[in-house]
Scaffold this active site. Sequence first.
Site, PDB file in Angstrom:
ATOM      1  N   LYS A 151      12.973 -18.558   0.114  1.00 19.90           N
ATOM      2  CA  LYS A 151      13.109 -17.727  -1.083  1.00 19.90           C
ATOM      3  C   LYS A 151      14.248 -16.728  -0.872  1.00 19.90           C
ATOM      4  O   LYS A 151      14.126 -15.800  -0.082  1.00 19.90           O
ATOM      5  CB  LYS A 151      11.825 -16.961  -1.386  1.00 19.90           C
ATOM      6  CG  LYS A 151      11.954 -16.059  -2.616  1.00 19.90           C
ATOM      7  CD  LYS A 151      10.895 -15.001  -2.682  1.00 19.90           C
ATOM      8  CE  LYS A 151      11.309 -13.672  -3.242  1.00 19.90           C
ATOM      9  NZ  LYS A 151      12.592 -13.493  -3.823  1.00 19.90           N
ATOM     10  N   GLY A 156      15.524  -7.998   5.313  1.00 17.88           N
ATOM     11  CA  GLY A 156      15.279  -7.212   4.104  1.00 17.88           C
ATOM     12  C   GLY A 156      14.889  -5.794   4.473  1.00 17.88           C
ATOM     13  O   GLY A 156      15.231  -5.301   5.546  1.00 17.88           O
ATOM     14  N   SER A 157      14.115  -5.167   3.622  1.00 19.42           N
ATOM     15  CA  SER A 157      13.789  -3.758   3.822  1.00 19.42           C
ATOM     16  C   SER A 157      12.645  -3.585   4.813  1.00 19.42           C
ATOM     17  O   SER A 157      11.787  -4.462   4.982  1.00 19.42           O
ATOM     18  CB  SER A 157      13.402  -3.102   2.491  1.00 19.42           C
ATOM     19  OG  SER A 157      12.103  -3.504   2.085  1.00 19.42           O
ATOM     20  N   THR A 158      12.638  -2.419   5.451  1.00 21.16           N
ATOM     21  CA  THR A 158      11.570  -2.086   6.389  1.00 21.16           C
ATOM     22  C   THR A 158      10.221  -2.042   5.690  1.00 21.16           C
ATOM     23  O   THR A 158       9.207  -2.530   6.222  1.00 21.16           O
ATOM     24  CB  THR A 158      11.866  -0.730   7.056  1.00 21.16           C
ATOM     25  OG1 THR A 158      13.103  -0.829   7.769  1.00 21.16           O
ATOM     26  CG2 THR A 158      10.771  -0.333   8.020  1.00 21.16           C
ATOM     27  N   VAL A 196       9.141  -3.659   3.020  1.00 19.95           N
ATOM     28  CA  VAL A 196       8.644  -5.004   2.726  1.00 19.95           C
ATOM     29  C   VAL A 196       8.169  -5.691   4.006  1.00 19.95           C
ATOM     30  O   VAL A 196       7.110  -6.332   4.028  1.00 19.95           O
ATOM     31  CB  VAL A 196       9.725  -5.847   2.022  1.00 19.95           C
ATOM     32  CG1 VAL A 196       9.300  -7.313   1.924  1.00 19.95           C
ATOM     33  CG2 VAL A 196      10.018  -5.294   0.637  1.00 19.95           C
ATOM     34  N   GLU A 236      14.708  -8.777  10.662  1.00 14.53           N
ATOM     35  CA  GLU A 236      15.740  -7.734  10.786  1.00 14.53           C
ATOM     36  C   GLU A 236      15.701  -6.951   9.496  1.00 14.53           C
ATOM     37  O   GLU A 236      15.816  -7.517   8.403  1.00 14.53           O
ATOM     38  CB  GLU A 236      17.116  -8.378  11.021  1.00 14.53           C
ATOM     39  CG  GLU A 236      18.200  -7.370  11.364  1.00 14.53           C
ATOM     40  CD  GLU A 236      19.051  -6.985  10.167  1.00 14.53           C
ATOM     41  OE1 GLU A 236      18.980  -5.803   9.765  1.00 14.53           O
ATOM     42  OE2 GLU A 236      19.761  -7.837   9.643  1.00 14.53           O
ATOM     43  N   CYS A 265      23.509  -3.826   6.490  1.00 13.02           N
ATOM     44  CA  CYS A 265      22.473  -3.115   7.242  1.00 13.02           C
ATOM     45  C   CYS A 265      23.074  -2.416   8.449  1.00 13.02           C
ATOM     46  O   CYS A 265      22.463  -1.517   9.017  1.00 13.02           O
ATOM     47  CB  CYS A 265      21.354  -4.054   7.656  1.00 13.02           C
ATOM     48  SG  CYS A 265      21.879  -5.670   8.180  1.00 13.02           S
ATOM     49  N   GLU A 321      17.889   5.766   4.764  1.00 11.57           N
ATOM     50  CA  GLU A 321      18.796   4.658   4.469  1.00 11.57           C
ATOM     51  C   GLU A 321      19.121   4.639   2.979  1.00 11.57           C
ATOM     52  O   GLU A 321      18.221   4.700   2.134  1.00 11.57           O
ATOM     53  CB  GLU A 321      18.168   3.329   4.876  1.00 11.57           C
ATOM     54  CG  GLU A 321      19.108   2.151   4.689  1.00 11.57           C
ATOM     55  CD  GLU A 321      18.469   0.816   5.008  1.00 11.57           C
ATOM     56  OE1 GLU A 321      19.177  -0.053   5.543  1.00 11.57           O
ATOM     57  OE2 GLU A 321      17.271   0.651   4.723  1.00 11.57           O
TER      58      GLU A 321
END
Length: 541
Positions: A212, A265-267, A269, A293, A327, A425
């Site tokens: 996805k 993706g994001s921390t 999530v 990551e 990132c 961030e």
Amino acid sequence: MSNGLFNVPEAVNEPMLEYGPGSPERKALKSALSELRSNTVDVPMYIGNQEVRTNNKVKLAPPHDHKHVLGHYSVGDASHARAAIRAAMAAKKKWAEMPWEQRLAIFLKAADLLAGPYRYKINAATMLAQSKNAFQAEVDAACEMIDFLRFNVQYAHEIYRQQPQSMRGIWNRVEHRPLEGFIFALTPFNFTAIAGNLPTSAAMMGNTVVWKPAFSQIYSANVLMEVFLEAGLPPGVINLVYVPGQEIGKVIFAHPDFAGIHFTGSTEVFRQIWKSIGENIPNYKAYPRIVGETGGKDFIMAHESADVDVLATALARGAFEYQGQKCSAASRAYIPRNLWKKLKPRLLEDVASMKMGGTENFSNFFNAVIDEKSFSKITGYIDQARKGRGVKIIAGGGYSKSKGFFVEPTILQASKPDYVTMCEEIFGPVLTIYVYDEKAYSKTLDLVDRTSGYGLTGSIIAQDRYAIDLATRKLTNSAGNFYINDKCTGAVVGQQPFGGSRASGTNDKAGSMINLLRWVSQRTIKEVFVPPTDYTYPFMK
């Protein structure tokens, strides 16, 4: 059946094309951009051997020209997630049993297709869909993706070659089996190469995948699937679906055959995913592999001995290439007071000279941020700084979304090191600078280490070797990728394996053999040629 101990072609980094005026590659890329802009595509999901479309269509548009229509994609639902899992599991046995050299040949062919006939199409797609300039697209969508494929083939071969010792009368062997189940690849918008690497690295090792991508990356993900299928990837090995995150998560993480996730993706999530997996542990056949990551609050630390020109360039490129949407992008900087008076005008001059606009105009260094949600988040920090105390905007600060999601490269100067943009961030073109007393270098290193919960990238700019050594030691856990006299972005496959720890992820180093080891489960086989026939030992006599 043929037999042989095969070698693979030696992996070397794909040379970058420069796209200079009058060059053949510039002409070819311009032509690809024109062709893609002039056509609209109906992007399907790929499930097993089917191209699946739905009546729920969403527009694909360039972030720098959001009224232009590149095409539409079909939004899926939970039924498509379940179908993708079924397809992955149906393909698994045959794919896992395919000889390793036959599997890897597919990905070597994909690399050559990207290096040749698909190079300009994948670059143009990335330029249009993700608003990357020609150089950034070449580095990412062409070169890095090609490098991931070729180097991962080499790493897979090295893994298979690693075998234990055998004593006389015994033959010890190790099999590197694919994981028991399917892999879920959840990929980001900002790098086409990451979007391609996360499913293919697992697939190379015999796994089947449900992929996805971020919705804003679907346009170029579709080109990657074209390449993989032309290279000979069998149906069901990689299944590409466009199902909203929470909806697909409920299906994936409750499934007993879920074997692992490859995530960027994001921390926030990633933490929620980890929690969901933990809650479902009793339901799985095996403990899933969790590889992720996430984000970063990446730093550039300057010592009083730093070369000002080197420092200015590291800041300008590190913070503002690809609109700060890496990132690894430099988003906080610590500058000694003795250098600030000389650095400031040079840095502001560089930023003022950055041309902003669409990617089709090759003179533009700077383009649009990815979407309106990102635009609103970034401009919220800028508006807060404009009204706040203890911080001032010293460059940029303007923005507009009338034609595209444009935010000027912005530099803030904070009077305190714990101002919000030094800590949180942002994922956009905002660099915050804190000017410190050059005599407090060691204490400032401690400050750099404790300010952020992240640990992805960082750099030290200095000429004094003792200062470099001190920073390297004090910032051991502050960055998984640490740079000396360079910007904190631009990791190259095969040269700087990429990843960080702390809140930045599991540090499983994309672009290295370490990452591929996460997608196999070893089985040790011991064969005894003349086995014993008496249970007793000599000491018993």
